[in-house]
Scaffold this motif. Structure first.
Motif, PDB file in Angstrom:
ATOM      1  N   ALA A 189     -21.725 -27.331  -1.490  1.00 61.33           N
ATOM      2  CA  ALA A 189     -21.327 -27.782  -2.827  1.00 61.33           C
ATOM      3  C   ALA A 189     -21.615 -29.268  -3.010  1.00 61.33           C
ATOM      4  O   ALA A 189     -22.038 -29.698  -4.085  1.00 61.33           O
ATOM      5  N   ALA A 190     -21.400 -30.074  -1.971  1.00 59.97           N
ATOM      6  CA  ALA A 190     -21.697 -31.504  -2.057  1.00 59.97           C
ATOM      7  C   ALA A 190     -23.194 -31.732  -2.208  1.00 59.97           C
ATOM      8  O   ALA A 190     -23.630 -32.550  -3.035  1.00 59.97           O
ATOM      9  N   ILE A 191     -23.994 -31.004  -1.447  1.00 58.48           N
ATOM     10  CA  ILE A 191     -25.448 -31.123  -1.566  1.00 58.48           C
ATOM     11  C   ILE A 191     -25.898 -30.654  -2.942  1.00 58.48           C
ATOM     12  O   ILE A 191     -26.759 -31.281  -3.583  1.00 58.48           O
ATOM     13  N   PHE A 192     -25.307 -29.574  -3.439  1.00 60.33           N
ATOM     14  CA  PHE A 192     -25.639 -29.065  -4.774  1.00 60.33           C
ATOM     15  C   PHE A 192     -25.279 -30.084  -5.849  1.00 60.33           C
ATOM     16  O   PHE A 192     -26.035 -30.291  -6.796  1.00 60.33           O
ATOM     17  N   ALA A 193     -24.137 -30.754  -5.705  1.00 56.85           N
ATOM     18  CA  ALA A 193     -23.737 -31.777  -6.673  1.00 56.85           C
ATOM     19  C   ALA A 193     -24.693 -32.960  -6.648  1.00 56.85           C
ATOM     20  O   ALA A 193     -25.068 -33.494  -7.706  1.00 56.85           O
ATOM     21  N   ILE A 194     -25.122 -33.366  -5.457  1.00 55.32           N
ATOM     22  CA  ILE A 194     -26.064 -34.483  -5.346  1.00 55.32           C
ATOM     23  C   ILE A 194     -27.427 -34.100  -5.918  1.00 55.32           C
ATOM     24  O   ILE A 194     -28.052 -34.884  -6.639  1.00 55.32           O
ATOM     25  N   VAL A 195     -27.898 -32.889  -5.611  1.00 57.17           N
ATOM     26  CA  VAL A 195     -29.175 -32.423  -6.157  1.00 57.17           C
ATOM     27  C   VAL A 195     -29.097 -32.339  -7.678  1.00 57.17           C
ATOM     28  O   VAL A 195     -30.030 -32.758  -8.379  1.00 57.17           O
ATOM     29  N   ASN A 196     -27.983 -31.823  -8.202  1.00 52.37           N
ATOM     30  CA  ASN A 196     -27.808 -31.766  -9.658  1.00 52.37           C
ATOM     31  C   ASN A 196     -27.827 -33.159 -10.276  1.00 52.37           C
ATOM     32  O   ASN A 196     -28.408 -33.364 -11.338  1.00 52.37           O
ATOM     33  N   THR A 197     -27.167 -34.095  -9.622  1.00 48.60           N
ATOM     34  CA  THR A 197     -27.073 -35.439 -10.167  1.00 48.60           C
ATOM     35  C   THR A 197     -28.417 -36.158 -10.138  1.00 48.60           C
ATOM     36  O   THR A 197     -28.832 -36.738 -11.138  1.00 48.60           O
ATOM     37  N   VAL A 198     -29.098 -36.116  -9.015  1.00 49.98           N
ATOM     38  CA  VAL A 198     -30.340 -36.882  -8.856  1.00 49.98           C
ATOM     39  C   VAL A 198     -31.532 -36.148  -9.460  1.00 49.98           C
ATOM     40  O   VAL A 198     -32.154 -36.612 -10.425  1.00 49.98           O
ATOM     41  N   VAL A 199     -31.852 -34.985  -8.911  1.00 55.67           N
ATOM     42  CA  VAL A 199     -33.041 -34.252  -9.343  1.00 55.67           C
ATOM     43  C   VAL A 199     -32.855 -33.698 -10.753  1.00 55.67           C
ATOM     44  O   VAL A 199     -33.770 -33.755 -11.577  1.00 55.67           O
ATOM     45  N   GLY A 200     -31.658 -33.180 -11.031  1.00 58.87           N
ATOM     46  CA  GLY A 200     -31.399 -32.622 -12.362  1.00 58.87           C
ATOM     47  C   GLY A 200     -31.547 -33.647 -13.465  1.00 58.87           C
ATOM     48  O   GLY A 200     -32.099 -33.358 -14.527  1.00 58.87           O
ATOM     49  N   THR A 201     -31.086 -34.863 -13.225  1.00 53.32           N
ATOM     50  CA  THR A 201     -31.215 -35.916 -14.223  1.00 53.32           C
ATOM     51  C   THR A 201     -32.670 -36.277 -14.449  1.00 53.32           C
ATOM     52  O   THR A 201     -33.101 -36.444 -15.600  1.00 53.32           O
ATOM     53  N   VAL A 202     -33.441 -36.374 -13.382  1.00 57.23           N
ATOM     54  CA  VAL A 202     -34.867 -36.698 -13.512  1.00 57.23           C
ATOM     55  C   VAL A 202     -35.590 -35.603 -14.291  1.00 57.23           C
ATOM     56  O   VAL A 202     -36.394 -35.891 -15.194  1.00 57.23           O
ATOM     57  N   LEU A 217     -32.619 -25.772  -9.325  1.00 56.65           N
ATOM     58  CA  LEU A 217     -31.768 -26.681  -8.548  1.00 56.65           C
ATOM     59  C   LEU A 217     -30.967 -25.920  -7.493  1.00 56.65           C
ATOM     60  O   LEU A 217     -30.770 -26.427  -6.375  1.00 56.65           O
ATOM     61  N   LEU A 218     -30.519 -24.709  -7.814  1.00 56.49           N
ATOM     62  CA  LEU A 218     -29.824 -23.880  -6.824  1.00 56.49           C
ATOM     63  C   LEU A 218     -30.778 -23.473  -5.708  1.00 56.49           C
ATOM     64  O   LEU A 218     -30.435 -23.528  -4.529  1.00 56.49           O
ATOM     65  N   TRP A 219     -32.005 -23.098  -6.092  1.00 60.52           N
ATOM     66  CA  TRP A 219     -33.017 -22.733  -5.104  1.00 60.52           C
ATOM     67  C   TRP A 219     -33.357 -23.930  -4.214  1.00 60.52           C
ATOM     68  O   TRP A 219     -33.516 -23.795  -2.997  1.00 60.52           O
ATOM     69  N   LEU A 220     -33.458 -25.123  -4.805  1.00 64.62           N
ATOM     70  CA  LEU A 220     -33.744 -26.330  -4.044  1.00 64.62           C
ATOM     71  C   LEU A 220     -32.611 -26.634  -3.058  1.00 64.62           C
ATOM     72  O   LEU A 220     -32.861 -27.011  -1.908  1.00 64.62           O
ATOM     73  N   THR A 221     -31.377 -26.439  -3.488  1.00 62.90           N
ATOM     74  CA  THR A 221     -30.233 -26.618  -2.586  1.00 62.90           C
ATOM     75  C   THR A 221     -30.306 -25.627  -1.430  1.00 62.90           C
ATOM     76  O   THR A 221     -30.032 -25.988  -0.285  1.00 62.90           O
ATOM     77  N   ALA A 222     -30.671 -24.388  -1.716  1.00 58.84           N
ATOM     78  CA  ALA A 222     -30.811 -23.380  -0.661  1.00 58.84           C
ATOM     79  C   ALA A 222     -31.915 -23.778   0.310  1.00 58.84           C
ATOM     80  O   ALA A 222     -31.772 -23.621   1.533  1.00 58.84           O
ATOM     81  N   TRP A 223     -33.005 -24.320  -0.208  1.00 62.05           N
ATOM     82  CA  TRP A 223     -34.114 -24.731   0.645  1.00 62.05           C
ATOM     83  C   TRP A 223     -33.690 -25.890   1.551  1.00 62.05           C
ATOM     84  O   TRP A 223     -34.020 -25.916   2.733  1.00 62.05           O
ATOM     85  N   ILE A 224     -32.956 -26.845   0.995  1.00 58.84           N
ATOM     86  CA  ILE A 224     -32.497 -28.000   1.783  1.00 58.84           C
ATOM     87  C   ILE A 224     -31.542 -27.553   2.879  1.00 58.84           C
ATOM     88  O   ILE A 224     -31.671 -27.952   4.038  1.00 58.84           O
ATOM     89  N   THR A 225     -30.562 -26.721   2.536  1.00 53.22           N
ATOM     90  CA  THR A 225     -29.557 -26.323   3.535  1.00 53.22           C
ATOM     91  C   THR A 225     -30.103 -25.328   4.553  1.00 53.22           C
ATOM     92  O   THR A 225     -29.562 -25.240   5.655  1.00 53.22           O
ATOM     93  N   SER A 226     -31.145 -24.589   4.204  1.00 57.69           N
ATOM     94  CA  SER A 226     -31.703 -23.648   5.179  1.00 57.69           C
ATOM     95  C   SER A 226     -32.364 -24.377   6.338  1.00 57.69           C
ATOM     96  O   SER A 226     -32.506 -23.809   7.421  1.00 57.69           O
TER      97      SER A 226
END
Length: 132
Positions: free
Chosen positions: A46-59, A83-92
């Motif tokens: 969830a923390a990684i998803f929030a960071i991805v949403n904040t940084v990548v989502g804003t861009v 963004l959810l898929w990107l979070t899954a890729w990062i955490t995998s």
């Protein structure tokens, strides 16, 4: 304090989505997979998803603003799925975390996560004091 509440709500939403079988979104806990490990994994994802949403989502929202206008905002669902898929890729890469089997199922899961976040956003919104 708001970031911690956002992480807790996102962790709950990810847990709910992982319980729905047809979405095929799974959370793999680290360690021996006990309850504590699952909760910590959900919080980390969830923390990684929030960071991805904040940084990548804003861009993405800034760069793709004309597409948002053309589609009347419906592209938001696809962006959230990405963004959810990107979070899954990062955490995998860590051997634990989120796994999304299919991009379009990720879009459906992202829609459900957005709905859960909206409901909890209304419930947990601080009440404004009335002026007398």
């Amino acid at each position: 304090m708001g970031f911690i509440i956002r992480i807790v709500v996102n962790a709950f939403a990810l847990w709910v989505v992982s319980l729905i079988g047809f979405l095929r979104v799974t959370v793999t806990p680290f360690g021996d997979g006990g309850t504590v490990e699952l909760l910590l994994t959900l919080a980390a994802v969830a923390a990684i998803f929030a960071i991805v949403n904040t940084v990548v989502g804003t861009v993405i929202k800034i760069v793709a603003f004309p597409i948002y206008l053309l589609t009347l905002g419906l592209i938001t669902f696809v962006v959230n799925g990405f963004l959810l898929w990107l979070t899954a890729w990062i955490t995998s890469g860590f051997g634990w975390g989120l796994a999304v089997e299919d991009f379009w199922r990720g879009v459906a899961a992202a829609i459900l996560i957005s709905i859960i976040n909206a409901v909890f956003g209304v419930i947990l919104r601080p009440q404004r004091k009335k002026k007398r």
